[in-house]
Design an enzyme around this catalytic site. Structure first.
Site, mmCIF file in Angstrom:
data_model
loop_
_atom_site.group_PDB
_atom_site.id
_atom_site.type_symbol
_atom_site.label_atom_id
_atom_site.label_comp_id
_atom_site.label_asym_id
_atom_site.label_seq_id
_atom_site.Cartn_x
_atom_site.Cartn_y
_atom_site.Cartn_z
ATOM 1 N N LYS A 186 -6.988 -48.278 5.847
ATOM 2 C CA LYS A 186 -6.176 -48.144 7.051
ATOM 3 C C LYS A 186 -6.670 -49.160 8.081
ATOM 4 O O LYS A 186 -7.653 -48.943 8.785
ATOM 5 C CB LYS A 186 -6.269 -46.745 7.658
ATOM 6 C CG LYS A 186 -5.294 -46.551 8.842
ATOM 7 C CD LYS A 186 -5.671 -45.386 9.727
ATOM 8 C CE LYS A 186 -6.166 -45.811 11.077
ATOM 9 N NZ LYS A 186 -5.333 -46.756 11.831
ATOM 10 N N GLY A 239 -15.882 -48.166 14.328
ATOM 11 C CA GLY A 239 -15.162 -47.954 15.577
ATOM 12 C C GLY A 239 -16.039 -47.293 16.617
ATOM 13 O O GLY A 239 -17.273 -47.398 16.586
ATOM 14 N N SER A 240 -15.413 -46.589 17.530
ATOM 15 C CA SER A 240 -16.128 -46.013 18.659
ATOM 16 C C SER A 240 -16.995 -44.834 18.243
ATOM 17 O O SER A 240 -16.720 -44.154 17.246
ATOM 18 C CB SER A 240 -15.134 -45.558 19.734
ATOM 19 O OG SER A 240 -14.434 -44.400 19.306
ATOM 20 N N GLY A 244 -16.091 -41.664 15.818
ATOM 21 C CA GLY A 244 -17.002 -41.552 14.686
ATOM 22 C C GLY A 244 -17.557 -40.145 14.528
ATOM 23 O O GLY A 244 -17.683 -39.634 13.407
ATOM 24 N N GLU A 261 -20.170 -47.093 11.225
ATOM 25 C CA GLU A 261 -20.685 -48.206 12.029
ATOM 26 C C GLU A 261 -19.996 -48.115 13.372
ATOM 27 O O GLU A 261 -18.794 -48.389 13.495
ATOM 28 C CB GLU A 261 -20.420 -49.559 11.357
ATOM 29 C CG GLU A 261 -21.315 -50.648 11.914
ATOM 30 C CD GLU A 261 -20.582 -51.921 12.265
ATOM 31 O OE1 GLU A 261 -20.782 -52.398 13.396
ATOM 32 O OE2 GLU A 261 -19.810 -52.413 11.438
ATOM 33 N N CYS A 295 -19.255 -55.091 18.822
ATOM 34 C CA CYS A 295 -20.078 -53.901 19.046
ATOM 35 C C CYS A 295 -21.553 -54.224 19.164
ATOM 36 O O CYS A 295 -22.301 -53.509 19.829
ATOM 37 C CB CYS A 295 -19.834 -52.868 17.951
ATOM 38 S SG CYS A 295 -20.100 -53.498 16.280
ATOM 39 N N GLU A 395 -20.324 -48.911 27.015
ATOM 40 C CA GLU A 395 -19.788 -50.076 26.301
ATOM 41 C C GLU A 395 -18.452 -50.495 26.910
ATOM 42 O O GLU A 395 -17.501 -49.711 26.950
ATOM 43 C CB GLU A 395 -19.609 -49.735 24.825
ATOM 44 C CG GLU A 395 -19.200 -50.920 23.973
ATOM 45 C CD GLU A 395 -19.136 -50.562 22.499
ATOM 46 O OE1 GLU A 395 -19.461 -51.431 21.678
ATOM 47 O OE2 GLU A 395 -18.749 -49.420 22.164
#
Length: 493
Positions: A186, A239-240, A244, A261, A295, A395
């Site tokens: 995806k 992702g975030s 996550g 990650e 990131c 972030e």
């Protein structure tokens, strides 16, 4: 700027792009589509099918069926397919770089000079590794004949963000395929183009139907059913940190392995004996690379008080000289952020940081680029102030950094380790013993010395704490993560 596109890219974008399921290009079962927007202009560049739970089910079932034959191939046979794909990717590298620059908004010079060639190298790395890998070992036990056999899991699901579509696809999917698994992917709705183009090339080189499947769509429509499908055996999410944690919880309900990650808030410590020009080059490059949408970038700059003013003068001049423009333009050094929503987020952080008492070292923010009024451009900005400021702690995912002075090594490390993130930091000093000492005390998955963003195949990369868990990227550990251990034992006598 679309006149800069090569003919292959233009042809690919000229018609609606379907999903890729079981080796076939197919429209979504729900008939929905989504527009892909060029962040340099705000204009539509493509239309792609947008999937749902039915599409996910078709993709997983196809991958499960293909697993039986793909996993049965000898490693060298799978490696042959992957090397054919690498050759094809290499022949279409310019097309891929243009699609990546157009889709994400990143500078073509970066996509062409790093993203695409480094991703292609990944295919060859794991293809070669799979041939020489250790698929089992004998256990020396008293009165028992025993061994451990390593076997692929089956269908592996992947959920990717929008900042590095091509490289994240390669880094995560290629070790899974090389190990004998099949995949359902995806990609982010915002940036699906290179992922879908890779499917086109995989089809052309004859990778068997069902081995690679791609379903574009929203998280709830595609991501959730992919995680919850009973035939999915592993999930990888990039992702975030917030999302996550939700995905980890969902995987835990089944339970199945989950690699995460996640986000970061990297710190760079610059001591007063550092090569200042190198530190400036590295850190200015860190926040302009992919317009700061990285990131592992360094966005907390901890500068020794003795060199602070000199550093600020040099880095400000460097950032002011950055050429901002459309990603597809070869002259561009920094493109727009990926979307209107991301531009709003970055500008909102700037506003909140100033409201909380931060001082502008370099004024940046929304900027216009001639001839591209609809683009989502943000000029680099630097703030300074208290480490309690929101822009020091959270972030931002844009071309921004927060500067803090420090007096000594202990104070610097306290600042580095004051957050729950743990992805990547760096230390700059001529004293390599000090660099090694400081690097070891940084709470993170990666500590880099006199550089930031250091990547190579064979060099593990991953995070801890709020920055993720579950294996590293670009190393043998990643390959072995996609093999499960099976113990086989027989009593003797």
């Amino acid at each position: 700027m679309h006149d800069l596109l090569c003919s292959q890219a233009k042809t690919f974008l000229s018609q609606p792009i379907p999903l890729f399921i079981n080796g076939t290009w197919t429209n979504s079962q729900g008939g929905k589509t989504t527009d892909v927007i060029d962040p340099s202009s705000g204009l539509k560049v493509a239309t792609v099918a947008s999937g749902n739970e039915q599409d996910v089910d078709m993709a997983v079932v196809a991958a499960d069926k293909a697993f039986k034959t793909w996993s049965a191939l000898a490693p060298k046979e799978r490696a042959h397919y992957l090397n054919l794909l690498a050759d094809k990717l290499e022949s279409e590298a310019q097309t891929l770089a243009q699609l990546e620059a157009l889709d994400v908004g990143k500078a073509f010079v970066n996509a062409d000079g790093f993203d695409i060639p480094f991703g292609i190298e990944c295919v060859r790395y794991y293809a070669d590794l799979s041939v020489t890998a250790d698929y089992g070992k004998t256990l020396e036990l008293k009165d028992i004949e025993a061994r451990v056999h390593r076997a692929p899991y089956g269908v592996c699901g992947f959920i990717f963000p929008w900042n590095f579509p091509f490289d994240l696809l390669m880094w995560n999917v290629m070790p899974a395929l090389a190990a004998g698994n099949t995949v359902v992917i995806k990609p982010a709705e915002l940036t699906p183009l290179t992922t879908l183009y890779v499917c086109k090339l995989a089809e052309e080189v004859g990778i068997p139907a069902g081995v690679i499947n791609v379903v574009v769509g929203a998280g709830r429509a595609v991501g959730t059913p992919l995680i919850e499908h009973p035939k999915t055996r592993r999930i990888s999410f990039t992702g975030s940190s917030g999302v996550g944690k939700q995905i980890a919880s969902m995987c835990g309900q089944r339970p199945i392995p989950c690699k995460l990650e996640l986000g970061g808030k990297g710190a760079a410590v610059v001591f007063d004996d550092a090569d200042l020009d190198n530190a400036v080059e590295q850190l200015a490059g860190a926040i302009t690379l992919n317009t700061g949408q990285v990131c592992c970038t360094a966005t907390r700059w901890l500068i020794h008080e003795n060199i602070y003013d000199q550093f600020v003068e040099k880095v400000t001049a460097k950032l002011k000289s950055t050429i901002i423009g459309p990603g597809i333009d070869p002259k561009t050094e920094m493109g727009p952020v990926v979307s209107q929503a991301q531009q709003d987020t970055v500008l909102d952080y700037l506003s909140k940081g100033l409201t909380e008492g931060a001082v502008e070292v370099l004024a940046g923010g929304k900027v216009a680029v001639d001839g591209h009024d609809g683009g989502y451009y943000v000029a680099p900005y630097l703030l300074t102030g208290s480490p309690e400021n929101i822009c020091f702690k959270e972030e931002i995912f844009g071309p921004a950094a927060f500067l803090v002075k420090f007096k000594d090594e202990e104070e610097a490390l306290d600042l580095v380790n004051s957050l729950e993130y743990g992805l990547a930091n760096s230390v700059f000093s001529a004293d390599l013993a000090r660099c090694g000492r400081v690097a070891e005390k940084m709470i993170a998955g990666n500590s880099w010395i006199n550089a930031h963003n250091v990547f190579a195949y064979g060099l593990p990369y991953g995070g801890i704490n709020m920055s993720g868990v579950g294996g590293g990227v670009n190393s043998p550990e990643t390959f072995y993560d996609y093999l499960r251990d099976l113990t086989i034992a027989r009593p003797l006598g």
